[in-house]
Motif scaffolding. Structure first.
Motif, PDB file in Angstrom:
ATOM      1  N   ALA A  13       0.818  -1.214   0.000  1.00  0.00           N
ATOM      2  CA  ALA A  13       0.000   0.000   0.000  1.00  0.00           C
ATOM      3  C   ALA A  13       0.850   1.262   0.000  1.00  0.00           C
ATOM      4  CB  ALA A  13      -0.928  -0.009   1.219  1.00  0.00           C
ATOM      5  N   GLU A  14       2.135   1.116   0.340  1.00  0.00           N
ATOM      6  CA  GLU A  14       3.011   2.290   0.408  1.00  0.00           C
ATOM      7  C   GLU A  14       3.444   2.798  -0.955  1.00  0.00           C
ATOM      8  OE1 GLU A  14       6.200   1.020   2.875  1.00  0.00           O
ATOM      9  OE2 GLU A  14       4.949   0.981   4.692  1.00  0.00           O
ATOM     10  N   HIS A  15       3.433   1.938  -1.966  1.00  0.00           N
ATOM     11  CA  HIS A  15       3.941   2.398  -3.268  1.00  0.00           C
ATOM     12  C   HIS A  15       3.239   1.732  -4.455  1.00  0.00           C
ATOM     13  CE1 HIS A  15       6.468  -1.276  -3.392  1.00  0.00           C
ATOM     14  NE2 HIS A  15       6.449  -1.101  -2.093  1.00  0.00           N
ATOM     15  N   PRO A  16       1.906   1.918  -4.524  1.00  0.00           N
ATOM     16  CA  PRO A  16       1.170   1.298  -5.643  1.00  0.00           C
ATOM     17  C   PRO A  16       1.669   1.770  -6.994  1.00  0.00           C
ATOM     18  CG  PRO A  16      -0.207   2.899  -4.498  1.00  0.00           C
ATOM     19  CD  PRO A  16       1.021   2.709  -3.665  1.00  0.00           C
ATOM     20  N   GLU A  17       2.172   3.000  -7.058  1.00  0.00           N
ATOM     21  CA  GLU A  17       2.617   3.517  -8.357  1.00  0.00           C
ATOM     22  C   GLU A  17       3.795   2.718  -8.897  1.00  0.00           C
ATOM     23  OE1 GLU A  17       2.679   5.133  -5.468  1.00  0.00           O
ATOM     24  OE2 GLU A  17       4.833   5.041  -5.119  1.00  0.00           O
ATOM     25  N   ALA A  18       4.614   2.163  -7.988  1.00  0.00           N
ATOM     26  CA  ALA A  18       5.749   1.353  -8.439  1.00  0.00           C
ATOM     27  C   ALA A  18       5.308  -0.052  -8.840  1.00  0.00           C
ATOM     28  CB  ALA A  18       6.799   1.278  -7.335  1.00  0.00           C
ATOM     29  N   LEU A  19       4.165  -0.469  -8.330  1.00  0.00           N
ATOM     30  CA  LEU A  19       3.690  -1.822  -8.615  1.00  0.00           C
ATOM     31  C   LEU A  19       2.823  -1.880  -9.866  1.00  0.00           C
ATOM     32  CD1 LEU A  19       2.706  -2.871  -4.985  1.00  0.00           C
ATOM     33  CD2 LEU A  19       4.813  -3.395  -6.220  1.00  0.00           C
ATOM     34  N   ALA A  20       2.153  -0.778 -10.150  1.00  0.00           N
ATOM     35  CA  ALA A  20       1.259  -0.768 -11.306  1.00  0.00           C
ATOM     36  C   ALA A  20       2.051  -0.967 -12.587  1.00  0.00           C
ATOM     37  CB  ALA A  20       0.513   0.567 -11.351  1.00  0.00           C
ATOM     38  N   ALA A  21       1.435  -1.648 -13.531  1.00  0.00           N
ATOM     39  CA  ALA A  21       2.075  -1.853 -14.830  1.00  0.00           C
ATOM     40  C   ALA A  21       1.057  -1.538 -15.915  1.00  0.00           C
ATOM     41  CB  ALA A  21       2.581  -3.286 -14.949  1.00  0.00           C
ATOM     42  N   PRO A  22       0.608  -0.285 -15.953  1.00  0.00           N
ATOM     43  CA  PRO A  22      -0.461   0.042 -16.910  1.00  0.00           C
ATOM     44  C   PRO A  22      -0.005  -0.197 -18.342  1.00  0.00           C
ATOM     45  CG  PRO A  22       0.463   2.036 -15.911  1.00  0.00           C
ATOM     46  CD  PRO A  22       1.060   0.872 -15.179  1.00  0.00           C
ATOM     47  N   GLY A  23      -0.802  -0.964 -19.046  1.00  0.00           N
ATOM     48  CA  GLY A  23      -0.513  -1.200 -20.453  1.00  0.00           C
ATOM     49  C   GLY A  23       0.491  -2.296 -20.725  1.00  0.00           C
ATOM     50  N   LEU A  24       1.158  -2.786 -19.684  1.00  0.00           N
ATOM     51  CA  LEU A  24       2.142  -3.859 -19.899  1.00  0.00           C
ATOM     52  C   LEU A  24       1.397  -5.147 -20.279  1.00  0.00           C
ATOM     53  CD1 LEU A  24       5.140  -4.711 -19.748  1.00  0.00           C
ATOM     54  CD2 LEU A  24       4.757  -5.303 -17.348  1.00  0.00           C
ATOM     55  N   SER A  25       1.829  -5.762 -21.361  1.00  0.00           N
ATOM     56  CA  SER A  25       1.152  -6.965 -21.843  1.00  0.00           C
ATOM     57  C   SER A  25       1.391  -8.134 -20.902  1.00  0.00           C
ATOM     58  CB  SER A  25       1.681  -7.332 -23.226  1.00  0.00           C
ATOM     59  OG  SER A  25       1.177  -8.610 -23.607  1.00  0.00           O
ATOM     60  N   PRO A  26       0.356  -8.974 -20.701  1.00  0.00           N
ATOM     61  CA  PRO A  26       0.581 -10.209 -19.939  1.00  0.00           C
ATOM     62  C   PRO A  26       1.363 -11.249 -20.739  1.00  0.00           C
ATOM     63  CG  PRO A  26      -1.677 -10.133 -20.713  1.00  0.00           C
ATOM     64  CD  PRO A  26      -1.040  -8.814 -21.092  1.00  0.00           C
ATOM     65  N   ARG A  27       1.546 -11.005 -22.017  1.00  0.00           N
ATOM     66  CA  ARG A  27       2.333 -11.938 -22.843  1.00  0.00           C
ATOM     67  C   ARG A  27       3.818 -11.639 -22.644  1.00  0.00           C
ATOM     68  NH1 ARG A  27      -0.965 -14.278 -26.699  1.00  0.00           N
ATOM     69  NH2 ARG A  27       0.712 -14.715 -28.151  1.00  0.00           N
ATOM     70  N   PRO A  28       4.596 -12.629 -22.185  1.00  0.00           N
ATOM     71  CA  PRO A  28       6.011 -12.369 -21.896  1.00  0.00           C
ATOM     72  C   PRO A  28       6.750 -11.805 -23.111  1.00  0.00           C
ATOM     73  CG  PRO A  28       5.355 -14.469 -20.973  1.00  0.00           C
ATOM     74  CD  PRO A  28       4.208 -13.991 -21.825  1.00  0.00           C
ATOM     75  N   GLN A  29       7.357 -10.645 -22.926  1.00  0.00           N
ATOM     76  CA  GLN A  29       7.962  -9.954 -24.068  1.00  0.00           C
ATOM     77  C   GLN A  29       9.123 -10.723 -24.659  1.00  0.00           C
ATOM     78  OE1 GLN A  29       8.627  -5.815 -23.047  1.00  0.00           O
ATOM     79  NE2 GLN A  29       6.486  -5.562 -22.466  1.00  0.00           N
ATOM     80  N   ARG A  30       9.839 -11.474 -23.828  1.00  0.00           N
ATOM     81  CA  ARG A  30      10.965 -12.247 -24.356  1.00  0.00           C
ATOM     82  C   ARG A  30      10.581 -13.677 -24.714  1.00  0.00           C
ATOM     83  NH1 ARG A  30      16.356 -10.423 -21.141  1.00  0.00           N
ATOM     84  NH2 ARG A  30      17.141 -12.212 -22.313  1.00  0.00           N
TER      85      ARG A  30
END
Ligand SMILES: [Zn+2]
Length: 166
Positions: A13-30
């Motif tokens: 709860a102290e740093h949700p902004e660091a945990l959020a991944a807006p727009g990051l695909s759930p498909r592994p990029q590599r």
């Protein structure tokens, strides 16, 4: 009374902004899935040079190619586009030299007859080769040409490949 869960909630709860991944695909990029032992000393991200979003991470006791690991790897390839698998086992594993029989007996004493095996092993490299062989013959996995196995040594930080062929 254990307090980790409460501390973890507070920490998140102290740093949700660091945990959020807006727009990051759930498909592994590599397009890679890593199957690793759950050992606390294995820090896969710095070890393998991967970042969040790059890879699926599947961990279990030993880093063994169990039925459930195959379930996850199958989902990884068939649903989320990965094409490569890296298996990480390690020196000093808790399953190394363990006794399958003793473990079964302890469970039986509690009235439990599990359908799964602990997966205790005596030879690290051979066990890894067996996992690689199982994955390479698993038709649940459409992509089986790029499956590699590594052994990590937590004492000196080395990571080396074990050849999948006997
Ligand atoms: Zn281990």
């Amino acid at each position: 009374m254990p307090k980790n869960a409460d501390e973890m909630l507070e920490h998140a709860a102290e740093h949700p902004e660091a945990l959020a991944a807006p727009g990051l695909s759930p498909r592994p990029q590599r397009k890679v899935a890593v199957l690793s032992c759950m050992d606390t000393r294995i820090d896969l991200f710095p070890m393998l040079g991967i970042e969040r979003g790059d890879a699926h991470i599947i961990r279990n006791a030993g880093g063994l190619a169990t039925d459930d690991a195959l379930r996850s790897l199958s989902a990884s390839q068939r649903l989320l586009g990965t094409e490569e698998i890296v298996v990480v086992m390690h020196r000093g594993c808790g399953l190394h030299g363990g006794s399958e029989d003793d473990f079964r007996r302890a469970l039986a004493n509690d009235g439990i007859l599990p359908t799964w095996r602990l997966g205790a092993f005596d030879n690290l490299e051979d066990t890894l080769r067996q996992s690689l062989a199982r994955l390479r013959s698993a038709r649940e996995l459409p992509h089986r040409d790029h499956i590699r196995g590594f052994v990590f040594d937590p004492e000196d930080g080395s990571l080396r490949e074990v050849d999948g062929t006997d």
